[in-house]
Design an enzyme around this catalytic site. Sequence first.
Site, mmCIF file in Angstrom:
data_model
loop_
_atom_site.group_PDB
_atom_site.id
_atom_site.type_symbol
_atom_site.label_atom_id
_atom_site.label_comp_id
_atom_site.label_asym_id
_atom_site.label_seq_id
_atom_site.Cartn_x
_atom_site.Cartn_y
_atom_site.Cartn_z
ATOM 1 N N SER A 123 0.845 -1.202 0.000
ATOM 2 C CA SER A 123 0.000 0.000 0.000
ATOM 3 C C SER A 123 0.870 1.238 0.000
ATOM 4 O O SER A 123 1.981 1.241 0.561
ATOM 5 C CB SER A 123 -0.862 -0.021 1.265
ATOM 6 O OG SER A 123 -1.436 1.236 1.504
ATOM 7 N N TYR A 147 -1.581 -0.860 11.035
ATOM 8 C CA TYR A 147 -1.833 -1.409 9.691
ATOM 9 C C TYR A 147 -0.652 -1.108 8.769
ATOM 10 O O TYR A 147 -0.095 -1.996 8.123
ATOM 11 C CB TYR A 147 -3.126 -0.837 9.103
ATOM 12 C CG TYR A 147 -3.279 -1.120 7.619
ATOM 13 C CD1 TYR A 147 -3.542 -2.403 7.169
ATOM 14 C CD2 TYR A 147 -3.117 -0.099 6.672
ATOM 15 C CE1 TYR A 147 -3.651 -2.668 5.802
ATOM 16 C CE2 TYR A 147 -3.234 -0.356 5.317
ATOM 17 C CZ TYR A 147 -3.501 -1.642 4.889
ATOM 18 O OH TYR A 147 -3.598 -1.900 3.538
ATOM 19 N N LYS A 151 2.321 -3.617 6.932
ATOM 20 C CA LYS A 151 2.706 -3.665 5.509
ATOM 21 C C LYS A 151 4.206 -3.424 5.348
ATOM 22 O O LYS A 151 4.875 -4.083 4.547
ATOM 23 C CB LYS A 151 1.932 -2.604 4.711
ATOM 24 C CG LYS A 151 0.453 -2.882 4.569
ATOM 25 C CD LYS A 151 0.187 -4.058 3.655
ATOM 26 C CE LYS A 151 -1.278 -4.428 3.601
ATOM 27 N NZ LYS A 151 -1.555 -5.702 2.944
HETATM 28 P P1 NAD Z 1 -10.846 -7.328 1.655
HETATM 29 O O1 NAD Z 1 -11.024 -7.312 3.133
HETATM 30 O O2 NAD Z 1 -12.036 -7.123 0.798
HETATM 31 O O3 NAD Z 1 -10.156 -8.689 1.210
HETATM 32 C C1 NAD Z 1 -9.247 -9.377 2.033
HETATM 33 C C2 NAD Z 1 -9.626 -10.856 2.029
HETATM 34 O O4 NAD Z 1 -8.689 -11.567 2.843
HETATM 35 C C3 NAD Z 1 -11.021 -11.114 2.605
HETATM 36 O O5 NAD Z 1 -11.741 -11.959 1.727
HETATM 37 C C4 NAD Z 1 -10.725 -11.805 3.926
HETATM 38 O O6 NAD Z 1 -11.756 -12.728 4.284
HETATM 39 C C5 NAD Z 1 -9.389 -12.481 3.654
HETATM 40 N N1 NAD Z 1 -8.568 -12.733 4.832
HETATM 41 C C6 NAD Z 1 -8.201 -11.839 5.786
HETATM 42 N N2 NAD Z 1 -7.432 -12.444 6.717
HETATM 43 C C7 NAD Z 1 -7.285 -13.735 6.321
HETATM 44 C C8 NAD Z 1 -6.597 -14.851 6.850
HETATM 45 N N3 NAD Z 1 -5.922 -14.768 8.009
HETATM 46 N N4 NAD Z 1 -6.639 -16.029 6.176
HETATM 47 C C9 NAD Z 1 -7.340 -16.132 5.021
HETATM 48 N N5 NAD Z 1 -8.012 -15.109 4.469
HETATM 49 C C10 NAD Z 1 -7.997 -13.923 5.116
HETATM 50 O O7 NAD Z 1 -9.707 -6.252 1.314
HETATM 51 P P2 NAD Z 1 -9.210 -5.713 -0.097
HETATM 52 O O8 NAD Z 1 -9.621 -4.290 -0.203
HETATM 53 O O9 NAD Z 1 -9.567 -6.661 -1.168
HETATM 54 O O10 NAD Z 1 -7.640 -5.713 0.156
HETATM 55 C C11 NAD Z 1 -6.817 -6.780 -0.282
HETATM 56 C C12 NAD Z 1 -5.381 -6.480 0.101
HETATM 57 O O11 NAD Z 1 -4.971 -5.240 -0.480
HETATM 58 C C13 NAD Z 1 -5.166 -6.334 1.607
HETATM 59 O O12 NAD Z 1 -3.937 -6.938 1.940
HETATM 60 C C14 NAD Z 1 -5.093 -4.845 1.803
HETATM 61 O O13 NAD Z 1 -4.325 -4.498 2.934
HETATM 62 C C15 NAD Z 1 -4.439 -4.391 0.506
HETATM 63 N N6 NAD Z 1 -4.738 -2.995 0.187
HETATM 64 C C16 NAD Z 1 -6.039 -2.598 0.077
HETATM 65 C C17 NAD Z 1 -6.324 -1.257 -0.186
HETATM 66 C C18 NAD Z 1 -7.757 -0.779 -0.274
HETATM 67 O O14 NAD Z 1 -7.974 0.426 -0.168
HETATM 68 N N7 NAD Z 1 -8.742 -1.632 -0.483
HETATM 69 C C19 NAD Z 1 -5.280 -0.330 -0.373
HETATM 70 C C20 NAD Z 1 -3.959 -0.781 -0.290
HETATM 71 C C21 NAD Z 1 -3.713 -2.128 -0.012
HETATM 72 N N1 UFG Z 2 -12.916 11.167 3.379
HETATM 73 C C1 UFG Z 2 -13.965 12.007 3.745
HETATM 74 N N2 UFG Z 2 -15.087 11.436 4.282
HETATM 75 C C2 UFG Z 2 -15.228 10.097 4.469
HETATM 76 C C3 UFG Z 2 -14.148 9.258 4.080
HETATM 77 C C4 UFG Z 2 -13.010 9.829 3.557
HETATM 78 O O1 UFG Z 2 -13.887 13.228 3.614
HETATM 79 O O2 UFG Z 2 -16.257 9.648 4.973
HETATM 80 C C5 UFG Z 2 -11.723 11.775 2.776
HETATM 81 C C6 UFG Z 2 -10.457 11.533 3.576
HETATM 82 O O3 UFG Z 2 -10.304 12.545 4.562
HETATM 83 C C7 UFG Z 2 -9.387 11.556 2.494
HETATM 84 C C8 UFG Z 2 -10.096 10.964 1.272
HETATM 85 O O4 UFG Z 2 -11.493 11.120 1.539
HETATM 86 O O5 UFG Z 2 -9.036 12.878 2.198
HETATM 87 C C9 UFG Z 2 -9.794 9.505 1.045
HETATM 88 O O6 UFG Z 2 -10.058 8.772 2.243
HETATM 89 P P1 UFG Z 2 -10.095 7.171 2.262
HETATM 90 O O7 UFG Z 2 -10.385 6.761 3.670
HETATM 91 O O8 UFG Z 2 -10.976 6.651 1.196
HETATM 92 O O9 UFG Z 2 -8.609 6.766 1.837
HETATM 93 P P2 UFG Z 2 -7.226 7.079 2.545
HETATM 94 O O10 UFG Z 2 -6.344 7.662 1.502
HETATM 95 O O11 UFG Z 2 -7.382 7.818 3.794
HETATM 96 O O12 UFG Z 2 -6.769 5.618 2.983
HETATM 97 C C10 UFG Z 2 -6.231 4.736 2.029
HETATM 98 C C11 UFG Z 2 -6.480 3.278 2.417
HETATM 99 C C12 UFG Z 2 -5.699 2.940 3.660
HETATM 100 C C13 UFG Z 2 -4.264 3.370 3.535
HETATM 101 C C14 UFG Z 2 -4.187 4.821 3.195
HETATM 102 C C15 UFG Z 2 -2.784 5.333 3.020
HETATM 103 O O13 UFG Z 2 -7.854 3.050 2.659
HETATM 104 O O14 UFG Z 2 -5.738 1.538 3.814
HETATM 105 O O15 UFG Z 2 -4.869 5.018 1.961
HETATM 106 O O16 UFG Z 2 -2.214 4.811 1.884
HETATM 107 F F1 UFG Z 2 -3.617 3.151 4.709
#
Ligand code: NAD
Ligand code: UFG
Length: 337
Positions: A123, A147, A151
């Site tokens: 991330s 978190y 990572k």
């Molecule tokens: P998500 O929660 O939708 O998907 C994660 C999946 O992993 C789920 O299906 C959950 O059941 C499974 N899981 C969690 N712990 C587990 C375990 N111990 N064993 C087996 N399965 C397990 O999340 P996502 O948005 O699809 O994110 C996927 C990956 O990408 C994560 O590692 C997350 O940290 C990373 N990531 C997500 C974002 C975002 O904004 N969505 C941004 C940057 C990185």
């Molecule tokens: N925001 C609002 N209202 C809301 C939600 C978000 O104004 O209800 C704003 C936040 O303040 C920010 C922007 O929308 O300015 C994006 O917010 P998100 O929560 O969607 O995303 P972030 O960039 O804060 O977080 C993401 C991932 C995290 C990661 C982080 C840093 O969700 O997992 O980027 O990389 F840690």
Amino acid sequence: MIMVTGGAGYIGTHICVELLAAGHDVVVFDNFCNSQPEAVQRVEQISGRKLTLVTGDIRDPVALEAALRQHAVKAVIHCAGLKAVGESVEQPLAYYDNNVVGTLRLLEAMRAAGVNTLVFSSSATVYGEPQYLPLTEAHPLSATNPYGRSKLMIEDILRDLHRSDASWRIGILRYFNPVGAHISGKIGENPRGVPNNLLPFVAQVAVGLRSSLNVWGDDYETPDGTGVRDYIHVVDLADGHLKALAYLQKQGGLLTVNLGTGNGYSVLDMVKAFAEASGKPVPYQVMPRRAGDVAACYAEPSEALRLLGWRAERGLDAMCADAWRWQSGNPNGFASS
Ligand code: NAD
Ligand code: UFG
């Protein structure tokens, strides 16, 4: 055969669709702690192909090694993990256990089963507070919450592992802000409870599940004062994984790339674009800043283009239109069916 850990989740399901479309066989390994089996069935509906589902926890090395061997897995795309920043502050041990210990168990099981190719969901959070923009892969790394630290720890483990044994083929993909959904409207983001992230919250306002959006601060040093992020369509993101896999299978080595568009959009840009795509009003009020937020965060995406030939193709309109198709067709997520 490619294993996708966390393959039932938001990003994992979209990766599975692209893998199946490209002709790969897929085994999903997921414990459904943040997803539902219905999501996997939807992937099969979209693809017109079956995948293999193993219900298991990545912290269970016996189950993992058995699945890797039984299905002759050649590479693992590792998405499983917990991802809520606020929750990680309250429950740090759960985050270190799931994310860090889970990844260690996975790496051990892969080594035991003779699988040495891994693509990891990292991330942009590993850049901490941006010291310059756009963020290049060379930007200093730091973390501001458990978190993010999980990572960063995993990235360090992967770098150490590769240093110790260069036969490992490891891709570290640093996602910016994944949004949107598959164009079919059959899969998408399905957050539990109140969404933390902007787009799912906006989508729930537009569909009438919530009355209005809280905009966390309009006094940042950005063009309209609200936070700026690099939103990337989840299908573009998924495609980046296939490109990374192809690169690793051809070149090997340790790959670290940003997956972002390079464009920064503000909260109000997103509200406007979503209201246009959905044809629904998105009322909002400005509230104080959210603790831990940065003013702006966006990628320098050219390394992924140079190394992988990958660039994001889908713009803001597609992100919002596709998120809306998913949200309006499935107002209660996978529970709708
Ligand atoms: P998500 O929660 O939708 O998907 C994660 C999946 O992993 C789920 O299906 C959950 O059941 C499974 N899981 C969690 N712990 C587990 C375990 N111990 N064993 C087996 N399965 C397990 O999340 P996502 O948005 O699809 O994110 C996927 C990956 O990408 C994560 O590692 C997350 O940290 C990373 N990531 C997500 C974002 C975002 O904004 N969505 C941004 C940057 C990185
Ligand atoms: N925001 C609002 N209202 C809301 C939600 C978000 O104004 O209800 C704003 C936040 O303040 C920010 C922007 O929308 O300015 C994006 O917010 P998100 O929560 O969607 O995303 P972030 O960039 O804060 O977080 C993401 C991932 C995290 C990661 C982080 C840093 O969700 O997992 O980027 O990389 F840690």
